[in-house]
Write a protein that holds these residues in place. Structure first.
Motif, mmCIF file in Angstrom:
data_model
loop_
_atom_site.group_PDB
_atom_site.id
_atom_site.type_symbol
_atom_site.label_atom_id
_atom_site.label_comp_id
_atom_site.label_asym_id
_atom_site.label_seq_id
_atom_site.Cartn_x
_atom_site.Cartn_y
_atom_site.Cartn_z
ATOM 1 N N HIS A 1 -6.406 -47.501 65.797
ATOM 2 C CA HIS A 1 -7.440 -46.454 65.828
ATOM 3 C C HIS A 1 -6.896 -45.093 66.229
ATOM 4 O O HIS A 1 -7.949 -43.950 65.867
ATOM 5 C CB HIS A 1 -8.360 -46.939 67.220
ATOM 6 N N ILE A 2 -5.555 -44.914 66.676
ATOM 7 C CA ILE A 2 -5.418 -43.633 67.089
ATOM 8 C C ILE A 2 -5.217 -42.699 65.852
ATOM 9 O O ILE A 2 -5.666 -41.573 66.083
ATOM 10 C CB ILE A 2 -4.084 -43.567 67.820
ATOM 11 N N THR A 3 -4.932 -43.020 64.801
ATOM 12 C CA THR A 3 -4.735 -42.179 63.703
ATOM 13 C C THR A 3 -6.218 -41.734 63.093
ATOM 14 O O THR A 3 -6.370 -40.229 63.140
ATOM 15 C CB THR A 3 -4.023 -42.785 62.318
ATOM 16 N N GLU A 4 -7.253 -42.568 63.367
ATOM 17 C CA GLU A 4 -8.622 -42.238 62.893
ATOM 18 C C GLU A 4 -8.970 -40.911 63.847
ATOM 19 O O GLU A 4 -9.838 -40.124 63.496
ATOM 20 C CB GLU A 4 -9.733 -43.268 62.875
ATOM 21 N N SER A 5 -8.702 -41.281 65.123
ATOM 22 C CA SER A 5 -9.292 -40.244 66.199
ATOM 23 C C SER A 5 -8.556 -38.927 65.923
ATOM 24 O O SER A 5 -9.303 -38.149 66.125
ATOM 25 C CB SER A 5 -8.713 -41.188 67.511
ATOM 26 N N VAL A 6 -7.303 -38.925 65.682
ATOM 27 C CA VAL A 6 -7.071 -37.627 65.527
ATOM 28 C C VAL A 6 -7.527 -36.866 64.215
ATOM 29 O O VAL A 6 -7.751 -35.855 64.374
ATOM 30 C CB VAL A 6 -5.168 -37.654 65.314
ATOM 31 N N ILE A 7 -7.761 -37.722 63.121
ATOM 32 C CA ILE A 7 -8.341 -37.134 62.100
ATOM 33 C C ILE A 7 -9.588 -36.636 62.169
ATOM 34 O O ILE A 7 -9.978 -35.509 61.754
ATOM 35 C CB ILE A 7 -8.546 -38.316 60.964
ATOM 36 N N GLU A 8 -10.685 -37.319 62.992
ATOM 37 C CA GLU A 8 -11.779 -36.914 63.342
ATOM 38 C C GLU A 8 -11.791 -35.656 64.197
ATOM 39 O O GLU A 8 -12.663 -34.810 64.064
ATOM 40 C CB GLU A 8 -12.383 -37.960 64.414
ATOM 41 N N ARG A 9 -10.811 -35.530 65.016
ATOM 42 C CA ARG A 9 -10.576 -34.315 65.846
ATOM 43 C C ARG A 9 -10.198 -33.040 65.062
ATOM 44 O O ARG A 9 -10.417 -31.955 65.573
ATOM 45 C CB ARG A 9 -9.683 -34.490 67.149
ATOM 46 N N LEU A 10 -9.760 -33.202 63.767
ATOM 47 C CA LEU A 10 -9.225 -31.996 62.971
ATOM 48 C C LEU A 10 -10.360 -31.868 61.953
ATOM 49 O O LEU A 10 -10.417 -30.794 61.365
ATOM 50 C CB LEU A 10 -8.127 -32.517 62.309
ATOM 51 N N ALA A 11 -11.652 -32.378 62.131
ATOM 52 C CA ALA A 11 -12.787 -32.382 61.245
ATOM 53 C C ALA A 11 -13.383 -30.796 61.014
ATOM 54 O O ALA A 11 -13.989 -30.423 60.105
ATOM 55 C CB ALA A 11 -13.844 -33.363 61.668
#
Lengths: 275, 275
Positions: free
Chosen positions: A8-18
């Motif tokens: 999940h952590i990679t998705e979370s960082v990606i979302e944060r860069l949106a």
């Protein structure tokens, strides 16, 4: 609510860069984070190894100053610099290929007339250099501006001598109306990249040598053409197959012909890409 | 002879690493180089962008000193620290989950007896903390060694005050024979990570805030068990969903109950993994 696990952590960082406003920065950061995480997951990086990496980057930062750029050296020995150069300088097949600029380029090299000796006292076997500068259609590139720089018989550039008062084996020239040039210099020699820092430790830990094959640097500018930054390498150099910075391209290797008097002659023709 | 192009250069670097004597270093370097190159190819990194990256790493290195570790901060905001913590600390589901150590841990915290006030003068709403330490089979972990540290009402740790002469809101305790502990402290508050350097610029450029949700740090050691490094987070904190360093895990969030007199009470039970 967040609940971090390795999936999940990679998705979370990606979302944060949106919401990154610059689309190119967003593209770069998204790709960087995904590949960084893929690397860490693939090797199952431990906290101890992670800390060693942090300490390596810290030492790399602390040895870097106005005279020494250890991060560029790190990029060089990992092949990233050359990969970037190759991607940025894709040209038609007829054009001379680019390679890395390297750390020994300086802006204020002395001017010389065609036929002058750019060695200017640098020690080495005499070498006559000549050639032409053309465009893709075979047209002469009149009055192209040429910069050359190289190592001496000890494998050192002028800027590596603390007590050197003038530039040696380095200069600016202008091609003639037919795009031709010729000058005197000395035979370039192989040399090791600086290896007394973190990058040298990395080379040693990976059983690699720090040597670059002998080469003469060229930077060629002319209105209407892309700037060409390249080297000419010397055939049969022992380090051609294992350049520490991965800068060798087959099209840039040529015979530097030994003459009866022990001097050398290098002939090389450059082909520029129109802008 | 080498002839670099974008397809060949990665293979060439991989070949060059073939003689790395340490198999784990070889594994890490091979994976690192492949992912680094894949990233550069995927975004078609330009020389100008590459140089911006070099300059960013250089600034990150130059701001790092004995008091400030900007590379760890960079790893934190890219989710790499948390990913490494999660991978290194995989435990049975019954165990308390780990999270990041963070930059404010110090070795020489003062010792307190159970029931003491670890705030030691730090400002904030009073908070009573209590709980137990058990093993996976439900067994009490007698006399476990506990370290706690946290921010004050301004969101600052004691070590962030230049003029602070003693440790505050930080201490070492020992659980009783039944693995129980209790102590007085203050309510932890959300705080921003240091964002006046390169990492702060990166957060700003990617439209991210630097805040961490309120939390109380625990480090728990006991013979026969894996050391547990974790936080307890506070339910309904506004930053739980967007922790700047991706450290939140749902199992670590709990109600800190407000009492009739305006003080708080935090109850949390920890489960350790046997070594």
């Amino acid at each position: 609510m967040e609940n971090m696990n390795t999936n999940h952590i990679t998705e979370s960082v990606i979302e944060r860069l949106a919401n990154t406003p610059d689309p190119r920065l967003k593209e770069i950061m998204l790709s960087l984070v995904q590949h960084l995480h893929q690397f860490a997951r693939e090797v199952k990086l431990t906290e101890v190894e992670w800390l060693k990496g942090i300490e390596f980057l810290t030492r790399t930062g602390h040895i870097t100053n106005a005279q020494r750029q250890e991060f560029i050296l790190l990029s060089d020995v990992l092949g990233l610099s050359m990969l970037t150069v190759v991607m940025t300088n894709e040209k038609p097949a007829a054009c001379t290929q680019a390679t890395v600029l390297g750390p020994f380029h300086v802006d204020n090299a002395p001017h010389y007339a065609l036929g002058d000796d750019v060695a200017n006292g640098a020690q080495g076997q005499p070498c006559q250099v000549q050639g032409s500068i053309k465009g893709v259609q075979g047209e002469a590139v009149a009055h192209a501006r040429i910069k050359v720089w190289q190592s001496d018989e000890k494998g050192l550039y002028d800027v590596q001598y603390a007590d050197r008062k003038q530039h040696q084996a380095r200069g600016k020239l202008t091609a003639d109306a037919q795009g031709r040039f010729h000058f005197k210099s000395i035979l370039a020699m192989p040399y090791p990249i600086p290896h007394d820092g973190p990058v040298g430790q990395l080379l040693e830990a990976t059983a690699r040598h720090p040597w670059r094959p002998a080469h003469l640097h060229f930077k060629i500018d002319a209105p209407g053409y892309e700037t060409l930054i390249t080297h000419v390498f010397r055939k049969n150099d022992p380090y051609l197959a294992t350049d520490a910075v991965f800068g060798v391209r087959e099209s840039l290797v040529t015979d530097w012909l030994e003459q009866a008097d022990g001097s050398y002659q290098l002939d090389f023709d450059f082909v520029l890409n129109p802008v």
